[in-house]
Structure formats: C-alpha cells, structure tokens
Design an enzyme around this catalytic site. Structure first.
Site, PDB file in Angstrom:
ATOM      1  N   CYS A  60     -20.861 -39.979 -45.024  1.00 46.74           N
ATOM      2  CA  CYS A  60     -20.549 -39.994 -46.457  1.00 46.74           C
ATOM      3  C   CYS A  60     -21.724 -40.606 -47.198  1.00 46.74           C
ATOM      4  CB  CYS A  60     -19.281 -40.806 -46.713  1.00 46.74           C
ATOM      5  SG  CYS A  60     -18.821 -40.924 -48.463  1.00 46.74           S
ATOM      6  N   HIS A  82     -11.854 -38.343 -52.086  1.00 44.66           N
ATOM      7  CA  HIS A  82     -12.589 -39.276 -52.943  1.00 44.66           C
ATOM      8  C   HIS A  82     -11.884 -39.476 -54.282  1.00 44.66           C
ATOM      9  CE1 HIS A  82     -16.281 -40.679 -51.138  1.00 44.66           C
ATOM     10  NE2 HIS A  82     -16.655 -39.471 -50.776  1.00 44.66           N
ATOM     11  N   HIS A 101     -12.581 -33.929 -47.610  1.00 50.35           N
ATOM     12  CA  HIS A 101     -13.390 -35.136 -47.804  1.00 50.35           C
ATOM     13  C   HIS A 101     -13.603 -35.404 -49.294  1.00 50.35           C
ATOM     14  CE1 HIS A 101     -16.830 -37.844 -46.419  1.00 50.35           C
ATOM     15  NE2 HIS A 101     -17.012 -37.759 -47.729  1.00 50.35           N
ATOM     16  N   GLU A 102     -14.013 -34.375 -50.037  1.00 52.31           N
ATOM     17  CA  GLU A 102     -14.318 -34.570 -51.454  1.00 52.31           C
ATOM     18  C   GLU A 102     -13.057 -34.789 -52.279  1.00 52.31           C
ATOM     19  OE1 GLU A 102     -17.265 -35.231 -52.260  1.00 52.31           O
ATOM     20  OE2 GLU A 102     -18.077 -34.604 -50.326  1.00 52.31           O
TER      21      GLU A 102
END
Length: 231
Positions: A143, A189, A185-186
């Site tokens: 990351c 966030h 993953h994004e």
C-alpha cells in the site's frame, strides 16, 4: 513485564471507522489547496487520521472542473508512486473517490498464477462491493500509505462493484482475480480500512526481505517459511 501482570487485556476496537468530521466546505478547501500547490502532493501514511475515517460520500462538494482536475492529479500521483490505485484519503481528502489502473507489464507466469489482467484507467465515486460467491484468493499486497511493507491478504476472488461515474451515472460491474483485489483495496480505503486490518500478520515483510525471500507468484514458500495457515 513484571511477575504481577498475569492478564493481558486486548484493546477495545471501534465498531467501524468514525465518519470524517470534515464539512463540505473544508473538503473543497483541502482539494483547492492541493490543486493550487505547485509541489506534488504527499501520500499520507498509516497513522494519519483521515486514513481511519469513513470518507464523506461525494454529493457535489466540487464543481465538475474541480473534480476533473482532482482525478487527473490523483492519476499522476498514482503513476509516479508507482501504484495501481489511489484513494482520495491517501492525499488527506476524506472523500469517497478513488482512481484505478493496472497497465504494467507483468511476467506471464506471475500473471497466470495471480489471475492478473490489465485494468484500464477509471475513477469511482461512492463505491461499494459485494462478493459474487465464496471463492477467495490470498497473495501479498502493499500500500502506498504503508510504505516499505507487504503482507498476505485473503480477498474475495469475484466481486460486483457499484459506483458513480464522474459524469453522475451509476454503474455496476463485475471483477475477478487481481482486478477484484485492486477494487477491494481501494474501496476499503474509503471506509477507513487499511489492508493490514485484513492481513495475515505473520506474513508481514519489509520490502527488502520480501524481495529476497518470498517474491514468487504464489505464497506457498512464505506460508512454510513464516508459519501461517491460509488456503
């Protein structure tokens, strides 16, 4: 630890990340400061409060021009990092916006094991994902906001992503393999979640150690060498 300390009390975890305290005006002000600054923006690192907050849904806090400029800036930062995704909180902006793109040349053997296909650039607003079945896969991830480290994360192999395009239309799309991993993953966030929250911590490796010991298409060697149990 002294002999009198017999019990370890685990820390109490928050039930979900707290919402950002930023108002719409403060979000816009933060964006304009980034756009007007001639220096490249800094990618904030783990420990920055914005990374641990639920980002505000995008509902017109920026003009169309400002949104377009922000997306272009995020794409440039992502390319220079380099990375395959960048979420607005990683620039200190608590807004549900992320950019994704994976057009890198990858060794065919690695691409086959990781089910990694090119992903054309696109931007997402207010995204959410759901698993399409029970299949999962586990690979090392890094990351841009956790500089210098990688760890194995088990994620859904097939997902549906629902999001708003910058034009305003709502879109649903299905992703699998490495593309699905990037999307998860994004999107995480934007909910105040870092990949370390879902990682197998015994797999945690500094980049140099990963390159020397565990850099291979799969994770079998790391599983045995570091002693963790995942499919």
């Amino acid at each position: 630890m002294s002999q009198e300390q017999h019990h370890v009390v685990p820390p109490r975890l928050l039930e979900g990340a707290p919402p950002t305290p930023f108002t719409a005006a403060r979000i816009r002000e933060t964006v304009l400061e980034l756009l007007e600054n001639p220096s490249p923006p800094r990618i904030v690192q783990a420990g920055h409060p914005v990374l641990r907050q639920r980002a505000a849904p995008y509902d017109g806090q920026l003009s169309n021009e400002e949104l377009g400029l922000l997306i272009s800036l995020m794409r440039d930062v992502m390319h220079k990092a380099p990375g395959v995704g960048l979420a607005a909180p990683q620039l200190g902006i608590p807004l549900q916006l992320a950019v994704l793109e994976d057009e890198y040349d990858v060794d065919p053997d690695i691409a086959a094991v990781r089910d990694r296909e090119p992903l054309e650039f696109f931007a997402v607003l207010n995204p959410s994902y759901t698993a399409l079945d029970d299949s999962v896969s586990a690979f090392y991830e890094g990351c841009l906001s956790v500089d210098g480290l990688q760890a194995v994360v088990q994620r859904h192999r097939r997902i549906q992503l629902d999001y708003d395009q910058p034009s305003g239309s709502r879109v649903s799309a299905e992703y699998s393999g490495w593309q699905a991993r990037i999307v998860q993953h994004e999107t995480d966030h934007l909910r105040g979640i870092l990949y370390l929250d879902k990682a197998e911590l015994r797999s945690l490796s500094a980049n140099a150690e990963y390159a020397e010991h565990w850099a291979e298409p799969g994770i079998e060697k790391a599983k045995h060498g570091l002693g963790f149990l995942l499919p």
